[in-house]
Scaffold this motif. Structure first.
Motif, mmCIF file in Angstrom:
data_model
loop_
_atom_site.group_PDB
_atom_site.id
_atom_site.type_symbol
_atom_site.label_atom_id
_atom_site.label_comp_id
_atom_site.label_asym_id
_atom_site.label_seq_id
_atom_site.Cartn_x
_atom_site.Cartn_y
_atom_site.Cartn_z
ATOM 1 N N GLU A 73 0.813 -1.204 0.000
ATOM 2 C CA GLU A 73 0.000 0.000 0.000
ATOM 3 C C GLU A 73 0.855 1.266 0.000
ATOM 4 O O GLU A 73 0.507 2.269 -0.629
ATOM 5 C CB GLU A 73 -0.926 -0.017 1.222
ATOM 6 C CG GLU A 73 -1.941 1.108 1.267
ATOM 7 C CD GLU A 73 -2.964 1.031 0.135
ATOM 8 O OE1 GLU A 73 -3.534 2.079 -0.226
ATOM 9 O OE2 GLU A 73 -3.194 -0.082 -0.390
ATOM 10 N N LYS A 74 1.982 1.208 0.699
ATOM 11 C CA LYS A 74 2.875 2.361 0.761
ATOM 12 C C LYS A 74 3.384 2.736 -0.630
ATOM 13 O O LYS A 74 3.490 3.915 -0.990
ATOM 14 C CB LYS A 74 4.050 2.035 1.692
ATOM 15 C CG LYS A 74 4.779 3.245 2.236
ATOM 16 C CD LYS A 74 5.806 2.799 3.271
ATOM 17 C CE LYS A 74 5.104 2.217 4.489
ATOM 18 N NZ LYS A 74 6.041 1.695 5.486
ATOM 19 N N LEU A 75 3.705 1.724 -1.431
ATOM 20 C CA LEU A 75 4.199 1.956 -2.789
ATOM 21 C C LEU A 75 3.112 2.607 -3.648
ATOM 22 O O LEU A 75 3.384 3.552 -4.404
ATOM 23 C CB LEU A 75 4.651 0.636 -3.413
ATOM 24 C CG LEU A 75 5.126 0.692 -4.863
ATOM 25 C CD1 LEU A 75 6.356 1.586 -4.992
ATOM 26 C CD2 LEU A 75 5.424 -0.717 -5.388
ATOM 27 N N GLU B 150 8.411 5.120 7.150
ATOM 28 C CA GLU B 150 7.094 5.536 7.611
ATOM 29 C C GLU B 150 6.636 6.677 6.704
ATOM 30 O O GLU B 150 7.399 7.591 6.410
ATOM 31 C CB GLU B 150 7.113 5.957 9.090
ATOM 32 C CG GLU B 150 7.970 7.163 9.413
ATOM 33 C CD GLU B 150 7.930 7.544 10.883
ATOM 34 O OE1 GLU B 150 7.795 6.636 11.730
ATOM 35 O OE2 GLU B 150 8.018 8.754 11.199
ATOM 36 N N LEU B 151 5.398 6.589 6.259
ATOM 37 C CA LEU B 151 4.867 7.572 5.309
ATOM 38 C C LEU B 151 3.705 8.315 5.959
ATOM 39 O O LEU B 151 2.662 7.730 6.234
ATOM 40 C CB LEU B 151 4.399 6.872 4.027
ATOM 41 C CG LEU B 151 3.784 7.776 2.959
ATOM 42 C CD1 LEU B 151 4.809 8.789 2.449
ATOM 43 C CD2 LEU B 151 3.239 6.938 1.800
ATOM 44 N N LEU B 152 3.918 9.606 6.192
ATOM 45 C CA LEU B 152 2.880 10.449 6.778
ATOM 46 C C LEU B 152 2.240 11.284 5.665
ATOM 47 O O LEU B 152 2.863 12.200 5.133
ATOM 48 C CB LEU B 152 3.478 11.364 7.849
ATOM 49 C CG LEU B 152 2.507 12.320 8.547
ATOM 50 C CD1 LEU B 152 1.477 11.542 9.367
ATOM 51 C CD2 LEU B 152 3.267 13.295 9.446
ATOM 52 N N VAL B 153 1.007 10.936 5.314
ATOM 53 C CA VAL B 153 0.273 11.690 4.294
ATOM 54 C C VAL B 153 -0.500 12.806 4.987
ATOM 55 O O VAL B 153 -1.187 12.578 5.994
ATOM 56 C CB VAL B 153 -0.685 10.762 3.510
ATOM 57 C CG1 VAL B 153 -1.465 11.566 2.463
ATOM 58 C CG2 VAL B 153 0.090 9.637 2.847
ATOM 59 N N ILE B 154 -0.377 14.029 4.480
ATOM 60 C CA ILE B 154 -1.006 15.189 5.117
ATOM 61 C C ILE B 154 -2.469 15.294 4.667
ATOM 62 O O ILE B 154 -2.763 15.623 3.513
ATOM 63 C CB ILE B 154 -0.248 16.487 4.758
ATOM 64 C CG1 ILE B 154 1.255 16.326 5.014
ATOM 65 C CG2 ILE B 154 -0.809 17.661 5.554
ATOM 66 C CD1 ILE B 154 1.625 15.989 6.431
ATOM 67 N N THR C 293 -3.795 6.454 14.849
ATOM 68 C CA THR C 293 -5.206 6.038 14.962
ATOM 69 C C THR C 293 -5.847 5.852 13.587
ATOM 70 O O THR C 293 -6.857 5.163 13.456
ATOM 71 C CB THR C 293 -6.018 7.091 15.753
ATOM 72 O OG1 THR C 293 -6.013 8.340 15.031
ATOM 73 C CG2 THR C 293 -5.438 7.302 17.133
ATOM 74 N N LYS C 294 -5.222 6.442 12.541
ATOM 75 C CA LYS C 294 -5.753 6.318 11.174
ATOM 76 C C LYS C 294 -5.013 5.263 10.352
ATOM 77 O O LYS C 294 -5.175 5.195 9.141
ATOM 78 C CB LYS C 294 -5.663 7.666 10.461
ATOM 79 C CG LYS C 294 -6.503 8.757 11.100
ATOM 80 C CD LYS C 294 -6.475 10.009 10.247
ATOM 81 C CE LYS C 294 -7.435 11.063 10.793
ATOM 82 N NZ LYS C 294 -7.596 12.198 9.872
ATOM 83 N N GLY C 295 -4.181 4.454 11.044
ATOM 84 C CA GLY C 295 -3.486 3.371 10.344
ATOM 85 C C GLY C 295 -2.047 3.655 9.973
ATOM 86 O O GLY C 295 -1.420 2.856 9.271
ATOM 87 N N PHE C 296 -1.498 4.780 10.421
ATOM 88 C CA PHE C 296 -0.104 5.134 10.134
ATOM 89 C C PHE C 296 0.836 4.136 10.801
ATOM 90 O O PHE C 296 0.695 3.810 11.975
ATOM 91 C CB PHE C 296 0.158 6.551 10.665
ATOM 92 C CG PHE C 296 1.600 6.974 10.684
ATOM 93 C CD1 PHE C 296 2.254 7.330 9.517
ATOM 94 C CD2 PHE C 296 2.306 7.033 11.877
ATOM 95 C CE1 PHE C 296 3.579 7.744 9.542
ATOM 96 C CE2 PHE C 296 3.628 7.447 11.913
ATOM 97 C CZ PHE C 296 4.273 7.802 10.745
#
Length: 547
Positions: free
Chosen positions: A277-279, A483-487, A510-513
């Motif tokens: 999913e990260k890719l 680790e990928l933090l999407v804003i 809490t959102k799956g990070f």
């Protein structure tokens, strides 16, 4: 040994006449042994005082004198000038032993000194090579011109070449040459961990440093200031770039050479450890028309390689991609790349201003180091450009705080930032010798995993003995953990309120990070790495978050 050779021509005409006489006559006159040819001189090395490198070097040549052997407790010394009692006394003090003088020609003294130094340097060179082959067989071909090297310099050339070859063959990323009071240590960084290679005699320090600085185009006379340079070489037909950095230390110049094997470069996100999913998310982000994507982590964590991999994915004739870097590590076809030059005040900020006049679609900035660069990058992202850059922070959430701390307004950060990818490099288990075992509850707890949720506890760890393929370490090669933090809108709202990084991080979880350590735990269960390796690499992140 700073004495000057006496000027006999001015002080004593009789001595000057003797000095100009044939050495055979001098030996007969003083009742000394004459030696026409110094066969295989083998001087004793047990100096009580003094520096053997100078005795068998500039000092020996200046006074035309050299120790050539020993007989019992006596040091045998060859000279073309037996009247130079000052030099004899100096040697007697250095060895603290009686000396016996033999006479030979000054040309034979010079030949003997060259022979001794050549043999010593060759011994140092072969000591670094397990198979003791000549460096010529290693196919190390310098792109710089070394044909004008003198015979005295050739052993040092072979020695430095052998270090570079050995480092490349062992997949080292860095060569460290570290001077100390009594020796010079050589260490390689292999898969992110330093390994001792050898401890060389202190007398070789200046020659090694000078050779490397000549290769890198640095000023060999400047030893008080740090210097940076670059070496381009071929090893077995492969292009290898080496970045050289020198700094002055208490015992001399410390040198680090970073090796970049272009043919071994991996510019693929999957091979860098970004999968699933990260890719998919990253592939979607890098096709956006505007915004900023940051990659963060410490020096040597592979940030630039990740950015290059992203550019490779989107590099098409339809896009104008420009970069500004320090230095340019890989050459990408179809991409305009610029290197900063602080000597002429060509910085990231000034280069970025110029890039924006070139009608780019995608801009890569090697590193955001200051508020000016950050502000220009953000303005570029808000005016229709996709900007990729790196930042030095511990994790993804703290990058937001970092941007605000250097003076960027929160509303600019929230409106321009698309995502932040934090990463580390970890060693991969050797596929030939890694062994399976059941992970313990304590190890699961350290990884942040609830033991009750784990059904299959079988993971792998490095073999204690290792094998030939991993050179006894139990690890071979490296991969990334990320680790990928999407804003999203919630995080943007927290940025506007100047919320601390821990709160942003907790909301994202809490959102799956998934944190870097969580990603590392996944790779442990995939059999790619070990628990201890993940904990070693992510320790400073967990400590920072606790703080």
């Amino acid at each position: 040994m700073d004495h000057q050779k006496p000027d006999y021509n001015k002080s004593d005409p009789g001595k000057a006449a003797i000095e100009a006489t044939d050495p055979k006559m001098i030996a007969r006159l003083f009742g000394l042994t004459y030696v026409e040819k110094l066969e295989d001189p083998n001087p004793p090395r047990g100096l009580k005082r003094g520096d053997f490198d100078r005795i068998a070097g500039s000092w020996g040549k200046q006074f035309s004198i050299i120790p050539i052997g020993e007989s019992g407790n006596t040091v045998i010394v060859a000279t073309s000038d037996p009247l130079n009692t000052e030099a004899m006394d100096e040697l007697r003090l250095c060895y603290e032993r009686p000396i016996e003088i033999v006479v030979t020609s000054s040309s034979e003294i010079s030949r003997a000194i060259n022979s001794i130094r050549s043999r010593l340097m060759s011994d140092r060179s072969s000591a670094l090579s397990n198979d003791e082959e000549d460096i010529g067989n290693f196919q190390v071909q310098l792109k710089i011109d070394v044909t004008d090297a003198e015979d005295d310099d050739a052993p040092i050339i072979r020695y430095v070449n052998s270090i570079i070859f050995k480092a490349n063959s062992e997949r080292a990323s860095d060569i460290h040459i570290e001077p100390y009071e009594n020796n010079v240590n050589v260490r390689f960084r292999i898969d992110g961990v330093l390994k001792d290679v050898s401890a060389e005699d202190k007398s070789f320090q200046a020659s090694i440093a000078s050779r490397i600085k000549v290769m890198a185009g640095l000023n060999i006379a400047e030893k008080r200031l740090p210097q940076d340079g670059r070496i381009g070489i071929k090893i077995a037909g492969k292009d290898v770039d080496i970045r050289v950095s020198t700094i002055p230390t208490q015992f001399g110049e410390r040198i680090v050479m970073r090796i970049l094997d272009k043919s071994a470069a991996v510019l693929d996100l999957v091979q860098l450890g970004i999968i699933g999913e990260k890719l998919k998310i990253i592939e979607n982000l890098i096709t956006r028309p505007h915004g900023i994507i940051l990659v963060t982590g410490p020096t040597g964590s592979g940030k630039t390689t990740t950015l290059y991999s992203c550019l490779t994915r989107i590099n098409t004739p339809k896009l104008n991609i420009l970069t500004i870097e320090d230095p340019i590590e890989y050459q990408l076809d179809g991409v305009g790349q610029m290197q900063i030059n602080t000597k002429i005040d060509f910085t990231f900020a000034s280069g970025l201003r110029s890039i924006l006049r070139q009608d780019p679609d995608v801009v890569m900035v090697g590193e955001i180091r200051d508020a000016e660069t950050a502000e220009i990058a953000i303005q570029a992202s808000l005016t229709g450009h996709l900007v990729l850059s790196t930042l030095h922070t511990n994790d993804s959430a703290s990058s937001i705080t970092r941007l605000i701390d250097i003076g960027i307004e929160p509303f600019l950060v929230s409106s321009s930032l698309l995502a932040i990818l934090a990463q580390r490099l970890i060693r991969k288990l050797c596929p030939s010798c890694s062994e399976p075992y059941e992970i313990s509850d304590e190890e699961l707890r350290e990884l942040g995993i609830d033991a009750n949720t784990v059904h299959d506890r079988l993971v792998k760890r490095p073999s204690i003995e290792g094998c030939a393929e991993c050179r006894g370490t139990g690890y071979r090669g490296r991969t990334g953990i990320h680790e990928l933090l999407v804003i999203d809108d919630d995080i943007r709202s927290m940025i506007l309120q100047r919320t601390d990084s821990s709160s942003i991080r907790n909301l994202a979880i809490t959102k799956g990070f998934k944190t870097i350590r969580m990603d590392g735990a996944d790779k442990v269960f995939q059999g790619a790495t070990s628990v201890e390796e993940v904990l070693r690499v992510t320790l400073e992140i967990s400590d920072a978050n606790l703080g």
